[in-house]
Design a protein around this motif. Structure first.
Motif, PDB file in Angstrom:
ATOM      1  N   THR A  53     -14.531 -46.541 -60.983  1.00 37.97           N
ATOM      2  CA  THR A  53     -13.092 -46.827 -60.959  1.00 37.97           C
ATOM      3  C   THR A  53     -12.290 -45.584 -60.608  1.00 37.97           C
ATOM      4  O   THR A  53     -11.367 -45.635 -59.782  1.00 37.97           O
ATOM      5  CB  THR A  53     -12.654 -47.372 -62.328  1.00 37.97           C
ATOM      6  N   MET A  54     -12.636 -44.442 -61.223  1.00 36.71           N
ATOM      7  CA  MET A  54     -11.905 -43.212 -60.936  1.00 36.71           C
ATOM      8  C   MET A  54     -12.110 -42.772 -59.492  1.00 36.71           C
ATOM      9  O   MET A  54     -11.176 -42.298 -58.838  1.00 36.71           O
ATOM     10  CB  MET A  54     -12.349 -42.104 -61.894  1.00 36.71           C
ATOM     11  N   ALA A  55     -13.346 -42.914 -58.980  1.00 40.63           N
ATOM     12  CA  ALA A  55     -13.610 -42.508 -57.602  1.00 40.63           C
ATOM     13  C   ALA A  55     -12.780 -43.305 -56.614  1.00 40.63           C
ATOM     14  O   ALA A  55     -12.244 -42.764 -55.636  1.00 40.63           O
ATOM     15  CB  ALA A  55     -15.101 -42.666 -57.294  1.00 40.63           C
ATOM     16  N   VAL A  56     -12.630 -44.599 -56.857  1.00 37.04           N
ATOM     17  CA  VAL A  56     -11.897 -45.469 -55.924  1.00 37.04           C
ATOM     18  C   VAL A  56     -10.403 -45.259 -56.034  1.00 37.04           C
ATOM     19  O   VAL A  56      -9.710 -45.023 -55.032  1.00 37.04           O
ATOM     20  CB  VAL A  56     -12.264 -46.945 -56.179  1.00 37.04           C
ATOM     21  N   ILE A 115     -19.547 -54.944 -62.252  1.00 38.95           N
ATOM     22  CA  ILE A 115     -20.344 -56.058 -62.770  1.00 38.95           C
ATOM     23  C   ILE A 115     -21.830 -55.713 -62.802  1.00 38.95           C
ATOM     24  O   ILE A 115     -22.535 -56.065 -63.753  1.00 38.95           O
ATOM     25  CB  ILE A 115     -20.106 -57.325 -61.922  1.00 38.95           C
ATOM     26  N   ILE A 116     -22.315 -55.009 -61.755  1.00 41.01           N
ATOM     27  CA  ILE A 116     -23.748 -54.732 -61.622  1.00 41.01           C
ATOM     28  C   ILE A 116     -24.348 -54.071 -62.864  1.00 41.01           C
ATOM     29  O   ILE A 116     -25.418 -54.487 -63.331  1.00 41.01           O
ATOM     30  CB  ILE A 116     -24.003 -53.862 -60.363  1.00 41.01           C
ATOM     31  N   PRO A 117     -23.714 -53.031 -63.436  1.00 41.75           N
ATOM     32  CA  PRO A 117     -24.367 -52.370 -64.589  1.00 41.75           C
ATOM     33  C   PRO A 117     -24.604 -53.276 -65.781  1.00 41.75           C
ATOM     34  O   PRO A 117     -25.525 -53.035 -66.574  1.00 41.75           O
ATOM     35  CB  PRO A 117     -23.384 -51.241 -64.950  1.00 41.75           C
ATOM     36  N   TRP A 118     -23.808 -54.323 -65.932  1.00 43.03           N
ATOM     37  CA  TRP A 118     -23.941 -55.196 -67.099  1.00 43.03           C
ATOM     38  C   TRP A 118     -25.014 -56.267 -66.918  1.00 43.03           C
ATOM     39  O   TRP A 118     -25.260 -57.046 -67.850  1.00 43.03           O
ATOM     40  CB  TRP A 118     -22.599 -55.862 -67.393  1.00 43.03           C
ATOM     41  N   ALA A 124     -19.966 -45.502 -68.592  1.00 41.99           N
ATOM     42  CA  ALA A 124     -19.772 -44.327 -67.745  1.00 41.99           C
ATOM     43  C   ALA A 124     -19.822 -44.704 -66.269  1.00 41.99           C
ATOM     44  O   ALA A 124     -19.032 -44.196 -65.461  1.00 41.99           O
ATOM     45  CB  ALA A 124     -20.836 -43.277 -68.059  1.00 41.99           C
ATOM     46  N   THR A 125     -20.731 -45.599 -65.890  1.00 44.69           N
ATOM     47  CA  THR A 125     -20.842 -46.027 -64.488  1.00 44.69           C
ATOM     48  C   THR A 125     -19.566 -46.718 -64.016  1.00 44.69           C
ATOM     49  O   THR A 125     -19.020 -46.399 -62.955  1.00 44.69           O
ATOM     50  CB  THR A 125     -22.040 -46.975 -64.312  1.00 44.69           C
ATOM     51  N   VAL A 126     -19.087 -47.655 -64.816  1.00 39.23           N
ATOM     52  CA  VAL A 126     -17.862 -48.380 -64.448  1.00 39.23           C
ATOM     53  C   VAL A 126     -16.670 -47.424 -64.389  1.00 39.23           C
ATOM     54  O   VAL A 126     -15.840 -47.500 -63.473  1.00 39.23           O
ATOM     55  CB  VAL A 126     -17.599 -49.524 -65.450  1.00 39.23           C
ATOM     56  N   SER A 127     -16.577 -46.510 -65.334  1.00 40.92           N
ATOM     57  CA  SER A 127     -15.457 -45.569 -65.365  1.00 40.92           C
ATOM     58  C   SER A 127     -15.483 -44.632 -64.163  1.00 40.92           C
ATOM     59  O   SER A 127     -14.449 -44.387 -63.535  1.00 40.92           O
ATOM     60  CB  SER A 127     -15.500 -44.764 -66.667  1.00 40.92           C
ATOM     61  N   LEU A 128     -16.651 -44.101 -63.823  1.00 33.57           N
ATOM     62  CA  LEU A 128     -16.759 -43.196 -62.687  1.00 33.57           C
ATOM     63  C   LEU A 128     -16.456 -43.910 -61.378  1.00 33.57           C
ATOM     64  O   LEU A 128     -15.776 -43.366 -60.497  1.00 33.57           O
ATOM     65  CB  LEU A 128     -18.165 -42.587 -62.642  1.00 33.57           C
ATOM     66  N   ILE A 165     -11.646 -52.170 -53.055  1.00 32.36           N
ATOM     67  CA  ILE A 165     -11.382 -53.046 -54.202  1.00 32.36           C
ATOM     68  C   ILE A 165     -12.583 -53.939 -54.473  1.00 32.36           C
ATOM     69  O   ILE A 165     -13.032 -54.098 -55.620  1.00 32.36           O
ATOM     70  CB  ILE A 165     -10.115 -53.885 -53.954  1.00 32.36           C
ATOM     71  N   LEU A 166     -13.147 -54.541 -53.416  1.00 31.59           N
ATOM     72  CA  LEU A 166     -14.324 -55.396 -53.585  1.00 31.59           C
ATOM     73  C   LEU A 166     -15.521 -54.588 -54.078  1.00 31.59           C
ATOM     74  O   LEU A 166     -16.298 -55.055 -54.918  1.00 31.59           O
ATOM     75  CB  LEU A 166     -14.645 -56.100 -52.262  1.00 31.59           C
ATOM     76  N   TRP A 167     -15.666 -53.357 -53.562  1.00 32.92           N
ATOM     77  CA  TRP A 167     -16.795 -52.519 -53.973  1.00 32.92           C
ATOM     78  C   TRP A 167     -16.708 -52.166 -55.451  1.00 32.92           C
ATOM     79  O   TRP A 167     -17.711 -52.237 -56.173  1.00 32.92           O
ATOM     80  CB  TRP A 167     -16.816 -51.244 -53.127  1.00 32.92           C
ATOM     81  N   VAL A 168     -15.524 -51.783 -55.914  1.00 35.59           N
ATOM     82  CA  VAL A 168     -15.397 -51.396 -57.318  1.00 35.59           C
ATOM     83  C   VAL A 168     -15.539 -52.615 -58.228  1.00 35.59           C
ATOM     84  O   VAL A 168     -16.043 -52.502 -59.358  1.00 35.59           O
ATOM     85  CB  VAL A 168     -14.051 -50.671 -57.559  1.00 35.59           C
ATOM     86  N   LEU A 169     -15.149 -53.789 -57.759  1.00 36.38           N
ATOM     87  CA  LEU A 169     -15.374 -55.008 -58.549  1.00 36.38           C
ATOM     88  C   LEU A 169     -16.862 -55.290 -58.706  1.00 36.38           C
ATOM     89  O   LEU A 169     -17.331 -55.660 -59.787  1.00 36.38           O
ATOM     90  CB  LEU A 169     -14.665 -56.196 -57.882  1.00 36.38           C
ATOM     91  N   ILE A 170     -17.615 -55.122 -57.619  1.00 40.89           N
ATOM     92  CA  ILE A 170     -19.061 -55.347 -57.678  1.00 40.89           C
ATOM     93  C   ILE A 170     -19.726 -54.339 -58.605  1.00 40.89           C
ATOM     94  O   ILE A 170     -20.565 -54.689 -59.445  1.00 40.89           O
ATOM     95  CB  ILE A 170     -19.663 -55.277 -56.261  1.00 40.89           C
TER      96      ILE A 170
END
Length: 254
Positions: free
Chosen positions: A106-109, A29-32, A100-104, A21-26
């Motif tokens: 999220t789907m992976a997690v 944010i990082i791509p933006w 695309a980065t955020v979506s991928l 959960i923490l990883w997907v939150l980070i």
């Protein structure tokens, strides 16, 4: 919905859900925080590899591709119509890669995380018990609602009678199916209310409310959530890959 979560034999499924959960939150944010396209390409490729390792359903990948392409096309045509310039193609590409980065990620997690683990992780992180249970219950109930609605539609079709004439451009058929879809909602809500009441009674018999309020019972319930070496390895590798992506991005910016 049935292919959207619960892939247990995947590398990410072995990780602690709190860390995921923490990883997907980070990574949401990082791509933006950057406009460097080299970095965005690297982040997109990294999350794409994780999505592949997580065995994300081809249906979800297809929907993602359709969504990204449609959004990209819409923004390009809107900008060209308003500004009459092809430079908008270059301006829209970073936004598309960020989405695309955020979506991928999220789907992976969430493909690798069972709803029960997700709910327990939220509870362990201090989220109120009713909210964490609501999230888990929503995961479980949505497929049931869809299946129940489809069954009711099939019942209407078996017992109903199609209009004798199709009408202009099949307007009578269209009206018939619209009416059937609207009428199917009422029995679906009634059946859902019955199932919800049964679920609540079963949970109360098993001491669900007491488990959420008593710290000792909560600790016993969440005792299996532990950080292992595998989690630390994943954190270290992810940090290293992200750092390398940023280093390469600053050396060869686009």
């Amino acid at each position: 919905m049935r292919t959207a979560y619960g892939n247990e034999p995947t590398p990410l499924a072995k990780l602690d859900p709190r860390m995921l959960i923490l990883w997907v939150l980070i990574y949401s944010i990082i791509p933006w925080l950057t406009h460097n396209q080299t970095i965005l390409i690297g982040l997109t490729l990294f999350t794409a590899v994780l999505a592949y390792m997580s065995r994300v359903s081809p249906l979800l990948i297809f929907l993602l591709i359709v969504g990204v392409i449609s959004q990209f096309t819409y923004l390009v045509f809107a900008a060209m119509f308003l500004g009459n310039s092809f430079t908008v193609l270059i301006a829209v590409i970073p936004v598309t890669m960020k989405v695309a980065t955020v979506s991928l990620a999220t789907m992976a997690v969430f493909t690798s995380m069972d709803p029960e683990k997700f709910s327990d992780a939220l509870l362990k992180l201090g989220v109120p018990g009713k909210f964490s249970f609501g999230v888990s219950y929503g995961y479980r109930m949505l497929p049931i609602l869809i299946e129940e609605y489809q069954n009711i539609i099939h019942s209407f079709r078996l017992r109903g009678k199609l209009p004798a004439k199709s009408g202009f451009l099949y307007s009578r058929y269209v009206f018939y199916y619209i009416k059937m879809c609207i009428m199917a909602f009422y029995p679906m809500m009634l059946n859902t209310a019955k199932r919800t009441r049964t679920t609540v009674e079963v949970l109360e018999v098993r001491g669900f409310s007491y488990t959420l309020e008593n710290n000792i019972a909560k600790d016993i319930k969440l005792n299996y959530l532990k950080m292992t070496k595998y989690d630390y390895y994943f954190i270290g590798i992810s940090t290293l890959i992200t750092a390398l992506i940023y280093i390469v991005g600053y050396q060869f910016p686009l």
